[in-house]
Design an enzyme around this catalytic site. Sequence first.
Site, PDB file in Angstrom:
ATOM      1  N   ASP A 111     -30.448 -41.256  56.013  1.00 40.34           N
ATOM      2  CA  ASP A 111     -29.205 -40.753  56.036  1.00 40.34           C
ATOM      3  C   ASP A 111     -28.488 -40.509  57.372  1.00 40.34           C
ATOM      4  O   ASP A 111     -29.149 -40.567  58.539  1.00 40.34           O
ATOM      5  CB  ASP A 111     -29.491 -39.248  55.524  1.00 40.34           C
ATOM      6  CG  ASP A 111     -28.224 -38.521  55.076  1.00 40.34           C
ATOM      7  OD1 ASP A 111     -28.097 -38.232  53.853  1.00 40.34           O
ATOM      8  OD2 ASP A 111     -27.433 -38.156  56.002  1.00 40.34           O
ATOM      9  N   ASP A 128     -27.265 -45.344  59.595  1.00 41.18           N
ATOM     10  CA  ASP A 128     -26.113 -45.710  58.920  1.00 41.18           C
ATOM     11  C   ASP A 128     -26.508 -47.016  57.892  1.00 41.18           C
ATOM     12  O   ASP A 128     -27.088 -47.527  58.342  1.00 41.18           O
ATOM     13  CB  ASP A 128     -24.707 -46.141  59.779  1.00 41.18           C
ATOM     14  CG  ASP A 128     -23.614 -46.286  59.320  1.00 41.18           C
ATOM     15  OD1 ASP A 128     -23.522 -46.645  57.948  1.00 41.18           O
ATOM     16  OD2 ASP A 128     -22.587 -45.867  59.774  1.00 41.18           O
ATOM     17  N   GLU A 182     -19.119 -41.058  51.366  1.00 41.95           N
ATOM     18  CA  GLU A 182     -18.234 -40.169  51.765  1.00 41.95           C
ATOM     19  C   GLU A 182     -17.864 -39.558  50.500  1.00 41.95           C
ATOM     20  O   GLU A 182     -17.372 -40.497  49.425  1.00 41.95           O
ATOM     21  CB  GLU A 182     -17.125 -40.410  52.519  1.00 41.95           C
ATOM     22  CG  GLU A 182     -17.772 -40.793  53.891  1.00 41.95           C
ATOM     23  CD  GLU A 182     -17.808 -39.540  54.969  1.00 41.95           C
ATOM     24  OE1 GLU A 182     -17.537 -38.538  54.476  1.00 41.95           O
ATOM     25  OE2 GLU A 182     -18.550 -39.914  55.909  1.00 41.95           O
ATOM     26  N   THR A 210     -19.533 -42.677  40.651  1.00 42.08           N
ATOM     27  CA  THR A 210     -18.934 -41.217  40.189  1.00 42.08           C
ATOM     28  C   THR A 210     -18.079 -41.877  38.811  1.00 42.08           C
ATOM     29  O   THR A 210     -17.210 -42.881  38.997  1.00 42.08           O
ATOM     30  CB  THR A 210     -18.083 -40.850  41.288  1.00 42.08           C
ATOM     31  OG1 THR A 210     -16.993 -39.775  40.727  1.00 42.08           O
ATOM     32  CG2 THR A 210     -17.219 -41.988  41.746  1.00 42.08           C
ATOM     33  N   ASP A 211     -17.800 -40.924  38.099  1.00 42.99           N
ATOM     34  CA  ASP A 211     -16.599 -40.999  36.939  1.00 42.99           C
ATOM     35  C   ASP A 211     -15.289 -41.372  37.405  1.00 42.99           C
ATOM     36  O   ASP A 211     -14.503 -41.604  36.533  1.00 42.99           O
ATOM     37  CB  ASP A 211     -16.882 -39.963  35.861  1.00 42.99           C
ATOM     38  CG  ASP A 211     -16.449 -38.435  36.505  1.00 42.99           C
ATOM     39  OD1 ASP A 211     -16.128 -38.361  37.731  1.00 42.99           O
ATOM     40  OD2 ASP A 211     -16.607 -37.709  35.616  1.00 42.99           O
ATOM     41  N   GLU A 212     -15.085 -40.558  38.600  1.00 45.68           N
ATOM     42  CA  GLU A 212     -13.568 -40.854  39.165  1.00 45.68           C
ATOM     43  C   GLU A 212     -12.912 -42.242  39.404  1.00 45.68           C
ATOM     44  O   GLU A 212     -11.948 -42.398  39.574  1.00 45.68           O
ATOM     45  CB  GLU A 212     -13.495 -40.134  40.609  1.00 45.68           C
ATOM     46  CG  GLU A 212     -13.935 -38.362  40.521  1.00 45.68           C
ATOM     47  CD  GLU A 212     -13.485 -37.741  41.594  1.00 45.68           C
ATOM     48  OE1 GLU A 212     -12.420 -37.920  42.205  1.00 45.68           O
ATOM     49  OE2 GLU A 212     -14.400 -37.009  41.889  1.00 45.68           O
ATOM     50  N   TYR A 220     -10.823 -41.697  47.732  1.00 41.70           N
ATOM     51  CA  TYR A 220     -12.272 -41.661  47.562  1.00 41.70           C
ATOM     52  C   TYR A 220     -12.687 -42.416  46.591  1.00 41.70           C
ATOM     53  O   TYR A 220     -13.545 -43.312  46.410  1.00 41.70           O
ATOM     54  CB  TYR A 220     -12.695 -39.936  47.456  1.00 41.70           C
ATOM     55  CG  TYR A 220     -13.745 -39.945  46.594  1.00 41.70           C
ATOM     56  CD1 TYR A 220     -15.260 -40.378  47.191  1.00 41.70           C
ATOM     57  CD2 TYR A 220     -14.014 -39.448  45.248  1.00 41.70           C
ATOM     58  CE1 TYR A 220     -16.234 -40.357  46.661  1.00 41.70           C
ATOM     59  CE2 TYR A 220     -15.294 -39.215  44.620  1.00 41.70           C
ATOM     60  CZ  TYR A 220     -16.366 -39.701  45.253  1.00 41.70           C
ATOM     61  OH  TYR A 220     -17.589 -39.557  44.488  1.00 41.70           O
ATOM     62  N   LYS A 272     -14.968 -45.857  46.160  1.00 43.44           N
ATOM     63  CA  LYS A 272     -16.191 -45.841  45.255  1.00 43.44           C
ATOM     64  C   LYS A 272     -16.030 -47.001  44.227  1.00 43.44           C
ATOM     65  O   LYS A 272     -16.907 -47.630  43.540  1.00 43.44           O
ATOM     66  CB  LYS A 272     -16.449 -44.597  44.644  1.00 43.44           C
ATOM     67  CG  LYS A 272     -16.978 -43.502  45.637  1.00 43.44           C
ATOM     68  CD  LYS A 272     -18.192 -44.012  45.897  1.00 43.44           C
ATOM     69  CE  LYS A 272     -19.401 -43.869  45.173  1.00 43.44           C
ATOM     70  NZ  LYS A 272     -20.566 -44.159  45.490  1.00 43.44           N
TER      71      LYS A 272
END
Length: 354
Positions: free
Chosen positions: A32, A58, A83, A133-135, A159, A163
């Site tokens: 992390d 990283d 992020e 993510t669903d975004e 963002y 992703k």
Amino acid sequence: MTLLVTGGAGFIGANFVLDWLAASGEAVINLDKLTYAGNPETLASLQGDARHQLVQGDIGDAALVSRLLAEHRPRAVVNFAAESHVDRSIHGPGEFIETNIVGTFRLLESVRGYWAELPEADKAAFRFLHVSTDEVYGSLAKGDAAFAETHRHEPNSPYSASKAASDHLVRAWHHTYGLPVLTTNCSNNYGPYHFPEKLIPLMIVNALAGKPLPVYGDGMQIRDWLYVKDHCSAIRRVLEAGRLGETYNVGGWNEKPNIEIVQTVCALLDELRPKADGSRYASQITYVTDRPGHDRRYAIDARKLEAELGWKPAETFETGIRKTVEWYLANPEWVAHVQSGAYREWVQKQYSAA
């Protein structure tokens, strides 16, 4: 047997590490970057546990990742590192491009080099699981069907665009190089150890502090809410039995508008921590200007995961949100350290010579 988990000091990653070690004897190497949202205090219960090693670094550091892979010979990599805050991505998209796109690319390349040199049996058993993510799917109108895995990517924020790009890279590394990948796209998570910039912990913390409870626009943005421990169990199941190259949507079957979430949190606080003056926490709700490009509705269709792998969430929203509020009330020190930044002292002390 060892697992390499990236981003395992963040909200979802740390919950996954804690759940994994509670359910399994298999060791975890936890990489992390320990930025503001990577909180080693979340993992305090693992201090002295030989099965867990936290490494500050990283995913874009190819030399470090390659060394960890060579030293620990993991059978799988689970990538949580990202992020993840939409508002932050609007104000400063550069870090999101660097971590979520460039970082994922470099991680994939490091893993590909390691995987290519494995003995055939280990090579066949290896997995790279990418948590997304669903975004990435964009926004839904009120009557639209929920996002299925076949829905095209239509990201609307820096963002979600970053992703979406990472999802495409993972897919390409499977189809081009044969890397044995799995991808999960989850709905909004909530639960213990959530950094208090996100909706539910922010409402709890602000309510208890007597501060306004800021709600964007009319508060009718709809999200599907997934208890974080259910998400962890879904990832374990996909890692165990998911079909290579496939994407699995993980949802909680809990579509609710943001204002209802805030009102539910207020009602639970009225019950569990009533104000001395008898007033209601809902009186602190304040409507603020909506953020740019705010997606109106997300909804996840998780039927594929249930049909193929037999997974479904154990928590309803009612049980999960009660557990969440109770956890925050029972852990004020964790919250205070996050808010003050005191948890950063641990990072400084631990890694000052690094």
